[in-house]
Design an enzyme around this catalytic site. Structure first.
Site, mmCIF file in Angstrom:
data_model
loop_
_atom_site.group_PDB
_atom_site.id
_atom_site.type_symbol
_atom_site.label_atom_id
_atom_site.label_comp_id
_atom_site.label_asym_id
_atom_site.label_seq_id
_atom_site.Cartn_x
_atom_site.Cartn_y
_atom_site.Cartn_z
ATOM 1 N N THR A 1 -3.245 37.628 -2.257
ATOM 2 C CA THR A 1 -2.624 36.363 -1.815
ATOM 3 C C THR A 1 -3.530 35.193 -2.164
ATOM 4 O O THR A 1 -4.698 35.176 -1.776
ATOM 5 C CB THR A 1 -2.385 36.359 -0.284
ATOM 6 N N ASN B 1 -4.937 31.794 -1.463
ATOM 7 C CA ASN B 1 -5.073 31.073 -0.181
ATOM 8 C C ASN B 1 -5.255 29.578 -0.397
ATOM 9 O O ASN B 1 -5.975 29.154 -1.292
ATOM 10 C CB ASN B 1 -6.305 31.591 0.583
ATOM 11 N N GLU C 1 -1.093 31.451 2.633
ATOM 12 C CA GLU C 1 -1.426 32.385 1.554
ATOM 13 C C GLU C 1 -0.143 32.806 0.854
ATOM 14 O O GLU C 1 0.891 32.988 1.490
ATOM 15 C CB GLU C 1 -2.207 33.589 2.080
HETATM 16 C C1 FMN Z 1 4.295 38.332 3.152
HETATM 17 C C2 FMN Z 1 3.085 38.408 4.029
HETATM 18 C C3 FMN Z 1 3.237 38.571 5.399
HETATM 19 C C4 FMN Z 1 2.140 38.653 6.236
HETATM 20 N N1 FMN Z 1 2.314 38.809 7.578
HETATM 21 C C5 FMN Z 1 1.251 38.963 8.392
HETATM 22 C C6 FMN Z 1 1.420 39.179 9.793
HETATM 23 O O1 FMN Z 1 2.535 39.166 10.338
HETATM 24 N N2 FMN Z 1 0.314 39.360 10.535
HETATM 25 C C7 FMN Z 1 -0.938 39.338 10.006
HETATM 26 O O2 FMN Z 1 -1.903 39.533 10.735
HETATM 27 N N3 FMN Z 1 -1.143 39.097 8.695
HETATM 28 C C8 FMN Z 1 -0.072 38.909 7.880
HETATM 29 N N4 FMN Z 1 -0.249 38.688 6.549
HETATM 30 C C9 FMN Z 1 -1.591 38.362 6.080
HETATM 31 C C10 FMN Z 1 -2.438 39.519 5.658
HETATM 32 O O3 FMN Z 1 -3.117 39.987 6.784
HETATM 33 C C11 FMN Z 1 -3.406 38.915 4.648
HETATM 34 O O4 FMN Z 1 -2.668 38.618 3.486
HETATM 35 C C12 FMN Z 1 -4.523 39.813 4.327
HETATM 36 O O5 FMN Z 1 -5.327 40.003 5.446
HETATM 37 C C13 FMN Z 1 -5.337 39.259 3.164
HETATM 38 O O6 FMN Z 1 -6.214 38.233 3.536
HETATM 39 P P1 FMN Z 1 -7.165 37.540 2.464
HETATM 40 O O7 FMN Z 1 -6.330 36.623 1.631
HETATM 41 O O8 FMN Z 1 -8.192 36.790 3.286
HETATM 42 O O9 FMN Z 1 -7.788 38.601 1.625
HETATM 43 C C14 FMN Z 1 0.837 38.582 5.681
HETATM 44 C C15 FMN Z 1 0.687 38.397 4.297
HETATM 45 C C16 FMN Z 1 1.784 38.324 3.475
HETATM 46 C C17 FMN Z 1 1.608 38.139 2.001
HETATM 47 N N1 ADP Z 2 0.206 38.198 -7.772
HETATM 48 C C1 ADP Z 2 -0.788 37.480 -7.240
HETATM 49 N N2 ADP Z 2 -0.568 36.625 -6.209
HETATM 50 C C2 ADP Z 2 -1.567 35.928 -5.690
HETATM 51 N N3 ADP Z 2 -2.838 35.979 -6.142
HETATM 52 C C3 ADP Z 2 -3.119 36.799 -7.160
HETATM 53 C C4 ADP Z 2 -2.107 37.584 -7.753
HETATM 54 N N4 ADP Z 2 -2.659 38.321 -8.752
HETATM 55 C C5 ADP Z 2 -3.953 37.994 -8.779
HETATM 56 N N5 ADP Z 2 -4.259 37.085 -7.843
HETATM 57 C C6 ADP Z 2 -5.614 36.575 -7.616
HETATM 58 O O1 ADP Z 2 -6.131 37.260 -6.493
HETATM 59 C C7 ADP Z 2 -6.576 36.344 -5.480
HETATM 60 C C8 ADP Z 2 -6.192 36.863 -4.123
HETATM 61 O O2 ADP Z 2 -6.719 38.134 -3.872
HETATM 62 P P1 ADP Z 2 -7.196 38.504 -2.403
HETATM 63 O O3 ADP Z 2 -7.716 39.895 -2.429
HETATM 64 O O4 ADP Z 2 -6.098 38.207 -1.433
HETATM 65 O O5 ADP Z 2 -8.442 37.551 -2.234
HETATM 66 P P2 ADP Z 2 -8.711 36.303 -1.268
HETATM 67 O O6 ADP Z 2 -8.915 36.888 0.071
HETATM 68 O O7 ADP Z 2 -9.947 35.650 -1.826
HETATM 69 O O8 ADP Z 2 -7.497 35.431 -1.337
HETATM 70 C C9 ADP Z 2 -5.904 35.044 -5.783
HETATM 71 O O9 ADP Z 2 -6.659 33.931 -5.377
HETATM 72 C C10 ADP Z 2 -5.725 35.087 -7.312
HETATM 73 O O10 ADP Z 2 -6.874 34.568 -7.936
#
Ligand code: FMN
Ligand code: ADP
Length: 323
Positions: free
Chosen positions: A211, A213, A259
């Site tokens: 995702t 962010n 995100e």
């Molecule tokens: C479609 C979607 C729905 C999500 N829903 C929840 C949720 O209901 N509760 C939650 O704790 N995290 C939710 N998340 C967040 C995830 O916990 C989060 O994407 C993950 O921890 C990655 O965090 P990072 O970007 O810091 O790596 C959701 C993420 C996505 C993409």
């Molecule tokens: N399909 C995708 N959607 C979103 N981010 C992607 C995708 N493919 C690759 N990425 C890359 O991966 C990163 C997110 O990975 P993630 O493990 O969630 O790390 P972070 O916690 O740093 O956001 C994005 O910032 C982007 O650079």
């Protein structure tokens, strides 16, 4: 292709720089359908007289100065607003700070100021436009005094939705409720945020859903925590995506952020600017007891978002207003 819009943050002698000026006046937060009508009217009028379309507005909300409750949070960021103004055909945006001294300007002084800096052929306002000290100036007063300066006033009737005028206040309420469908109906384009991708906990990729962010800022009105069907504009391509706004309660908590998991995309987005447009709310964010439960929920969110994006496809062409 549009010519770039020029922006000024102070009043200068526009009258000698630009010809046949037409000025749209207002705060224009959100640039909803009603605002668009005012600005389009100004642009049409300017085209007719081979002139220049101006928008004269403020960098801060007047209510920050005149209302004890302070300014409302903004609907659109500066970047989103500028794109829309340019697409509406605005040549020059004048945005000055609304200071206590400015708030004390009388309606007559304000019209004199318009004449002195712009010498406009026309000014265009909405029917509920107010100006001058304590907001006592009305469109009728503007028309009356404006004539003495050979300024013609065009007043646009409010645009109604469900028989009630569209207003920024109404849109803020829908945003607070997460009612994207109504927000987009009243805006006339999809609610959009532009942001730079920052690092998170690098957990998304391990869950199978990376995702991108984006930090959220308090001074903008933002949607409540939850999952949304969105599209992402990146490198001139529009991708289907699913967004979560919140604090990831399943993993303790983090700063509130947005995100976005972009479908059919793989690439490095850190430090890149993306434009996220919202189309439908799917559900609230919640805490899951296990990571597997969260993963299966995200899978179904993704399917739900794909369906929602197909259903709202006919509205998505309006994204062109923000591009
Ligand atoms: C479609 C979607 C729905 C999500 N829903 C929840 C949720 O209901 N509760 C939650 O704790 N995290 C939710 N998340 C967040 C995830 O916990 C989060 O994407 C993950 O921890 C990655 O965090 P990072 O970007 O810091 O790596 C959701 C993420 C996505 C993409
Ligand atoms: N399909 C995708 N959607 C979103 N981010 C992607 C995708 N493919 C690759 N990425 C890359 O991966 C990163 C997110 O990975 P993630 O493990 O969630 O790390 P972070 O916690 O740093 O956001 C994005 O910032 C982007 O650079």
């Amino acid at each position: 292709m549009f010519s770039p819009m020029k922006t000024y943050h102070q009043l200068v002698d526009f009258a000698s720089k630009y010809k046949n000026i037409v000025v749209a006046l207002g705060m224009f937060d959100g640039l909803h359908i009603g605002h668009q009508k005012i600005i389009r009217t100004a642009a049409e009028q300017a085209n007719r007289i081979h002139g220049t379309t101006f928008v004269f507005s403020f960098t801060n909300h007047p209510r920050a100065i005149v209302d004890s409750l302070g300014a409302p949070r903004r609907i659109s960021s500066e970047q989103v607003s500028r794109r829309i103004l340019r697409n509406l055909g605005v040549d020059v945006l004048v945005e000055i700070p609304f200071t206590p001294a400015f708030a004390d300007t009388s309606p007559e002084e304000f019209i004199h100021l318009l004449y002195r800096y712009f010498s406009p052929q026309y000014v265009v306002v909405g029917e509920n436009y107010t100006f001058g000290r304590k907001g006592v100036g009305t469109p009728q007063l503007l028309r009356g005094i404006g004539r003495r300066y050979t300024i013609e006033t065009i007043v646009c009737a409010s645009v109604l939705y469900d028989n009630v005028p569209i207003s920024s206040t109404r849109i803020r309420t829908y945003i607070e409720q997460g009612d994207i469908t109504h927000v987009n109906e009243l805006l006339g384009y999809p609610f959009t945020m532009i942001g730079t991708v920052i690092h998170g906990q690098a957990r998304g990729r391990l869950l199978g859903f990376p995702t991108a962010n984006i930090a959220l800022f308090e001074f903008y009105e933002i949607l409540p925590n939850g999952v949304y069907a969105v599209t992402v504009l990146y490198h001139n391509h529009i991708y289907s995506a699913v967004a979560n706004i919140g604090n990831n309660p399943t993993f303790g908590s983090c700063d509130r952020r947005m995100e976005v998991h972009i479908m059919d995309f793989d690439g490095d987005l850190y430090g890149k600017k993306i434009l996220v447009s919202f189309h439908k709310r799917i559900r609230s964010e919640r805490r899951f007891d296990s990571v597997d439960e969260l993963i299966s929920q995200i899978k179904s969110d993704k399917e739900c978002a794909e369906r929602a994006l197909q259903e709202t496809f006919h509205l998505q062409e309006k994204i062109s207003m923000v591009i």
